[in-house]
Design a protein around this motif. Sequence first.
Motif, PDB file in Angstrom:
ATOM      1  N   LEU A   1      -7.996  -6.037   8.301  1.00 53.04           N
ATOM      2  CA  LEU A   1      -9.061  -5.044   8.203  1.00 53.04           C
ATOM      3  C   LEU A   1     -10.219  -5.485   9.086  1.00 53.04           C
ATOM      4  N   ALA A   2     -10.619  -4.639  10.015  1.00 53.16           N
ATOM      5  CA  ALA A   2     -11.684  -4.988  10.952  1.00 53.16           C
ATOM      6  C   ALA A   2     -12.708  -3.861  11.015  1.00 53.16           C
ATOM      7  N   GLY A   3     -13.985  -4.214  10.975  1.00 49.95           N
ATOM      8  CA  GLY A   3     -15.039  -3.218  11.122  1.00 49.95           C
ATOM      9  C   GLY A   3     -14.899  -2.058  10.174  1.00 49.95           C
ATOM     10  N   THR A   4     -14.613  -2.342   8.911  1.00 47.89           N
ATOM     11  CA  THR A   4     -14.380  -1.271   7.949  1.00 47.89           C
ATOM     12  C   THR A   4     -14.981  -1.666   6.612  1.00 47.89           C
ATOM     13  N   LYS A   5     -14.847  -0.794   5.627  1.00 46.92           N
ATOM     14  CA  LYS A   5     -15.410  -1.076   4.305  1.00 46.92           C
ATOM     15  C   LYS A   5     -14.554  -0.424   3.242  1.00 46.92           C
ATOM     16  N   ALA A   6     -14.548  -1.031   2.044  1.00 46.22           N
ATOM     17  CA  ALA A   6     -13.698  -0.529   0.959  1.00 46.22           C
ATOM     18  C   ALA A   6     -14.411   0.501   0.095  1.00 46.22           C
ATOM     19  N   ALA A   7     -15.726   0.508   0.130  1.00 43.87           N
ATOM     20  CA  ALA A   7     -16.478   1.450  -0.695  1.00 43.87           C
ATOM     21  C   ALA A   7     -16.338   2.874  -0.163  1.00 43.87           C
ATOM     22  N   ALA A   8     -16.370   3.827  -1.066  1.00 40.98           N
ATOM     23  CA  ALA A   8     -16.431   5.235  -0.653  1.00 40.98           C
ATOM     24  C   ALA A   8     -17.799   5.501  -0.021  1.00 40.98           C
ATOM     25  N   ASP A   9     -17.913   6.617   0.658  1.00 45.32           N
ATOM     26  CA  ASP A   9     -19.193   6.981   1.271  1.00 45.32           C
ATOM     27  C   ASP A   9     -20.278   7.193   0.214  1.00 45.32           C
TER      28      ASP A   9
ATOM     29  N   ASP B   1     -12.773   5.075  -3.175  1.00 49.64           N
ATOM     30  CA  ASP B   1     -13.060   3.644  -3.161  1.00 49.64           C
ATOM     31  C   ASP B   1     -11.720   2.888  -3.165  1.00 49.64           C
ATOM     32  N   SER B   2     -11.624   1.813  -2.383  1.00 48.24           N
ATOM     33  CA  SER B   2     -10.360   1.092  -2.244  1.00 48.24           C
ATOM     34  C   SER B   2     -10.371  -0.298  -2.870  1.00 48.24           C
ATOM     35  N   PHE B   3     -11.432  -0.668  -3.558  1.00 47.92           N
ATOM     36  CA  PHE B   3     -11.497  -2.024  -4.103  1.00 47.92           C
ATOM     37  C   PHE B   3     -10.369  -2.293  -5.108  1.00 47.92           C
ATOM     38  N   GLY B   4      -9.995  -1.283  -5.903  1.00 50.58           N
ATOM     39  CA  GLY B   4      -8.907  -1.472  -6.855  1.00 50.58           C
ATOM     40  C   GLY B   4      -7.603  -1.835  -6.159  1.00 50.58           C
ATOM     41  N   ALA B   5      -7.302  -1.134  -5.075  1.00 50.21           N
ATOM     42  CA  ALA B   5      -6.076  -1.416  -4.326  1.00 50.21           C
ATOM     43  C   ALA B   5      -6.131  -2.804  -3.695  1.00 50.21           C
ATOM     44  N   LEU B   6      -7.299  -3.201  -3.210  1.00 54.28           N
ATOM     45  CA  LEU B   6      -7.419  -4.528  -2.598  1.00 54.28           C
ATOM     46  C   LEU B   6      -7.229  -5.625  -3.638  1.00 54.28           C
TER      47      LEU B   6
ATOM     48  N   GLU C   1     -22.647  -8.059  15.123  1.00 56.71           N
ATOM     49  CA  GLU C   1     -23.651  -7.059  15.491  1.00 56.71           C
ATOM     50  C   GLU C   1     -23.275  -5.665  14.972  1.00 56.71           C
ATOM     51  N   ASP C   2     -22.313  -5.595  14.054  1.00 53.24           N
ATOM     52  CA  ASP C   2     -21.845  -4.304  13.538  1.00 53.24           C
ATOM     53  C   ASP C   2     -22.872  -3.746  12.559  1.00 53.24           C
ATOM     54  N   VAL C   3     -23.377  -2.555  12.860  1.00 54.84           N
ATOM     55  CA  VAL C   3     -24.348  -1.917  11.960  1.00 54.84           C
ATOM     56  C   VAL C   3     -23.706  -0.808  11.117  1.00 54.84           C
ATOM     57  N   ILE C   4     -22.430  -0.505  11.380  1.00 58.45           N
ATOM     58  CA  ILE C   4     -21.734   0.528  10.610  1.00 58.45           C
ATOM     59  C   ILE C   4     -21.040  -0.101   9.405  1.00 58.45           C
ATOM     60  N   ALA C   5     -20.241  -1.127   9.665  1.00 60.69           N
ATOM     61  CA  ALA C   5     -19.589  -1.894   8.594  1.00 60.69           C
ATOM     62  C   ALA C   5     -20.095  -3.323   8.739  1.00 60.69           C
ATOM     63  N   THR C   6     -20.880  -3.781   7.805  1.00 66.30           N
ATOM     64  CA  THR C   6     -21.612  -5.027   7.960  1.00 66.30           C
ATOM     65  C   THR C   6     -20.800  -6.240   7.502  1.00 66.30           C
ATOM     66  N   GLU C   7     -21.355  -7.418   7.791  1.00 64.79           N
ATOM     67  CA  GLU C   7     -20.728  -8.647   7.318  1.00 64.79           C
ATOM     68  C   GLU C   7     -20.648  -8.645   5.786  1.00 64.79           C
ATOM     69  N   GLY C   8     -21.648  -8.062   5.129  1.00 67.78           N
ATOM     70  CA  GLY C   8     -21.607  -7.948   3.672  1.00 67.78           C
ATOM     71  C   GLY C   8     -20.437  -7.097   3.196  1.00 67.78           C
ATOM     72  N   ASP C   9     -20.170  -6.002   3.894  1.00 69.49           N
ATOM     73  CA  ASP C   9     -19.018  -5.159   3.568  1.00 69.49           C
ATOM     74  C   ASP C   9     -17.718  -5.940   3.729  1.00 69.49           C
ATOM     75  N   ALA C  10     -17.635  -6.699   4.822  1.00 74.06           N
ATOM     76  CA  ALA C  10     -16.429  -7.488   5.099  1.00 74.06           C
ATOM     77  C   ALA C  10     -16.233  -8.562   4.030  1.00 74.06           C
ATOM     78  N   ARG C  11     -17.319  -9.225   3.671  1.00 79.36           N
ATOM     79  CA  ARG C  11     -17.229 -10.292   2.666  1.00 79.36           C
ATOM     80  C   ARG C  11     -16.779  -9.726   1.310  1.00 79.36           C
ATOM     81  N   ALA C  12     -17.288  -8.546   0.967  1.00 76.52           N
ATOM     82  CA  ALA C  12     -16.904  -7.925  -0.300  1.00 76.52           C
ATOM     83  C   ALA C  12     -15.400  -7.631  -0.336  1.00 76.52           C
TER      84      ALA C  12
END
Length: 273
Positions: free
Chosen positions: A119-127, A199-204, A218-229
């Motif tokens: 998973l790269a430059g993405t996030k598991a949370a819904a919008d 939301d995809s956290f359950g599947a993960l 430098e990603d402002v769309i999907a952040t390091e915090g999103d990746a860490r989560a």
Amino acid sequence: MTAEGEGHATMTVQLYARDIGAGTPLVLLHAFPLSSAMWLAQREGLAGRFRVITPDLRGFGGSVLGDDPPSVDAMADDVARMLNQLGLPRAVVGGLSMGGYVAMALCRRHPDLLLGLVLAGTKAAADTETARATRIRQAERLEGDGDVAALIEEVLPNLVGPTTFRQRALVYGRVRGLVQSAPAAAAAWAQRAMAGRDDSFGALRELRVPALVMVGDEDVIATEGDARAMAEAMPNAELMVIPRAGHLCAVEQPDLFNQAVAEFATALARAPQ
């Protein structure tokens, strides 16, 4: 693979895909609003060691849009159907941005197809409500304008980081060209699909295969915090932060991206199944 339709009420979308190399199958799902053309450096850098399969998600590149309601799940089912048609029981599946949403939908709907997950430059949370409203507004403008001016004005500026914008003019120019070539109807459909995704956290949390999470620093769309989560939610995941890269880290820093994916997939291939 070519795109064709069959059935009655809905069209079965058969994805166009570039399929090159041999070995462990590595399926890479592209970002919005690009096509599989974004994976050029991955096909060149990884096909000597793996079977690299890069489909155009429905409506983009060589794949038709079909007439299904907008849904990330439908996009995941397209990929599952493609793997079945290729005779591949399992593959390492990687997705960047929108491709990551599709990969996570695969985790929910077709978990047995995954040998590993990238998973790269993405996030598991819904919008959020705000993000969802922005997507719907952009979709309406895309449909109304019939062109991708909305994407050039609002999406393109955040696709690459400031380092790429300042120092990698050829990369930025290529990304701009890919955005300009996106079909407006497909982009509107995809925005509506992403706005409605779960939301995809359950599947993960239930994932039973190793995962690699990557994010540009430098990603402002999907952040390091999103990746860490995401990495923390999965039972067996590693996190890599790619320096001097924005949202399209695979395009901005292809050598670092390819090296990480190659090491990950090689370790998977050696592991007992």
